[in-house]
Design a protein around this motif. Structure first.
Motif, short mmCIF file in Angstrom:
data_model
loop_
_atom_site.label_atom_id
_atom_site.label_comp_id
_atom_site.label_asym_id
_atom_site.label_seq_id
_atom_site.Cartn_x
_atom_site.Cartn_y
_atom_site.Cartn_z
N THR A 65 -37.38 -22.76 -13.70
CA THR A 65 -36.57 -23.90 -13.28
C THR A 65 -35.77 -23.48 -12.04
O THR A 65 -35.26 -22.36 -11.98
CB THR A 65 -35.62 -24.38 -14.39
OG1 THR A 65 -34.76 -25.39 -13.86
CG2 THR A 65 -34.77 -23.26 -14.96
N PRO A 66 -35.65 -24.37 -11.07
CA PRO A 66 -34.87 -24.02 -9.88
C PRO A 66 -33.36 -23.91 -10.15
O PRO A 66 -32.61 -23.47 -9.29
CB PRO A 66 -35.18 -25.17 -8.91
CG PRO A 66 -35.63 -26.29 -9.77
CD PRO A 66 -36.27 -25.68 -10.98
N LYS A 67 -32.96 -24.27 -11.34
CA LYS A 67 -31.53 -24.24 -11.67
C LYS A 67 -31.04 -22.87 -12.12
O LYS A 67 -29.85 -22.67 -12.31
CB LYS A 67 -31.22 -25.29 -12.73
CG LYS A 67 -31.49 -26.69 -12.22
CD LYS A 67 -31.02 -27.73 -13.19
CE LYS A 67 -31.25 -29.11 -12.59
NZ LYS A 67 -30.64 -30.14 -13.38
N LEU A 68 -31.98 -21.91 -12.29
CA LEU A 68 -31.61 -20.55 -12.68
C LEU A 68 -32.37 -19.54 -11.84
O LEU A 68 -33.56 -19.71 -11.61
CB LEU A 68 -31.95 -20.30 -14.16
CG LEU A 68 -31.17 -21.05 -15.22
CD1 LEU A 68 -31.83 -20.87 -16.59
CD2 LEU A 68 -29.72 -20.58 -15.27
N HIS A 69 -31.68 -18.50 -11.41
CA HIS A 69 -32.36 -17.39 -10.75
C HIS A 69 -33.31 -16.74 -11.76
O HIS A 69 -33.09 -16.81 -12.97
CB HIS A 69 -31.36 -16.36 -10.23
CG HIS A 69 -30.62 -16.83 -9.03
ND1 HIS A 69 -29.36 -17.36 -9.12
CD2 HIS A 69 -30.97 -16.86 -7.72
CE1 HIS A 69 -28.94 -17.70 -7.91
NE2 HIS A 69 -29.90 -17.40 -7.05
N ARG A 70 -34.33 -16.11 -11.28
CA ARG A 70 -35.38 -15.54 -12.13
C ARG A 70 -34.84 -14.65 -13.24
O ARG A 70 -35.21 -14.80 -14.41
CB ARG A 70 -36.38 -14.76 -11.27
CG ARG A 70 -37.54 -14.19 -12.05
CD ARG A 70 -38.51 -13.47 -11.13
NE ARG A 70 -37.81 -12.64 -10.15
CZ ARG A 70 -37.72 -11.31 -10.21
NH1 ARG A 70 -38.32 -10.66 -11.16
NH2 ARG A 70 -37.06 -10.65 -9.30
N ASP A 71 -33.96 -13.72 -12.89
CA ASP A 71 -33.42 -12.80 -13.91
C ASP A 71 -32.60 -13.54 -14.96
O ASP A 71 -32.66 -13.22 -16.15
CB ASP A 71 -32.56 -11.71 -13.27
CG ASP A 71 -33.39 -10.74 -12.44
OD1 ASP A 71 -34.63 -10.71 -12.60
OD2 ASP A 71 -32.78 -10.01 -11.63
N ASN A 72 -31.84 -14.53 -14.53
CA ASN A 72 -31.04 -15.30 -15.47
C ASN A 72 -31.91 -16.21 -16.33
O ASN A 72 -31.62 -16.43 -17.51
CB ASN A 72 -29.95 -16.08 -14.74
CG ASN A 72 -28.91 -15.15 -14.16
OD1 ASN A 72 -28.73 -14.03 -14.62
ND2 ASN A 72 -28.20 -15.60 -13.14
#
Length: 87
Positions: A65-72
């Motif tokens: 989702t674009p709403k979270l950075h990959r690690d998060n």
């Protein structure tokens, strides 16, 4: 009668607790989340149904989702997976 009470307890207390517990687990790492990500996590953990929908739509399909950075995103999905049997 006992099984009805046990089911009633589970329906009233365990399910809402699940989304709260997921939020509490993630909040420990909020130093790594920006303000928009924190707001998004707050929203998706506001109910069992929202957690379940996010899990189905994003975590299980590994669709970012674009709403979270990959690690998060990975952290959120991992945390949800710890409680998936209660969703």
């Amino acid at each position: 009668m006992l099984s009805v009470r046990a089911h009633d307890y589970k329906a009233r207390y365990e399910k809402p607790f699940t989304s709260d517990k997921i939020y509490q687990d993630l909040a420990k790492d909020f130093g790594q989340f920006n303000s928009q990500e924190k707001a998004f996590v707050t929203e998706i953990t506001s109910s069992r149904e929202k957690v379940k929908n996010f899990n189905e739509q994003f975590c299980k399909t590994k669709k970012q989702t674009p709403k979270l950075h990959r690690d998060n995103f990975t952290k959120v999905c991992f945390t949800i997976s710890k409680y998936s049997n209660l969703l």
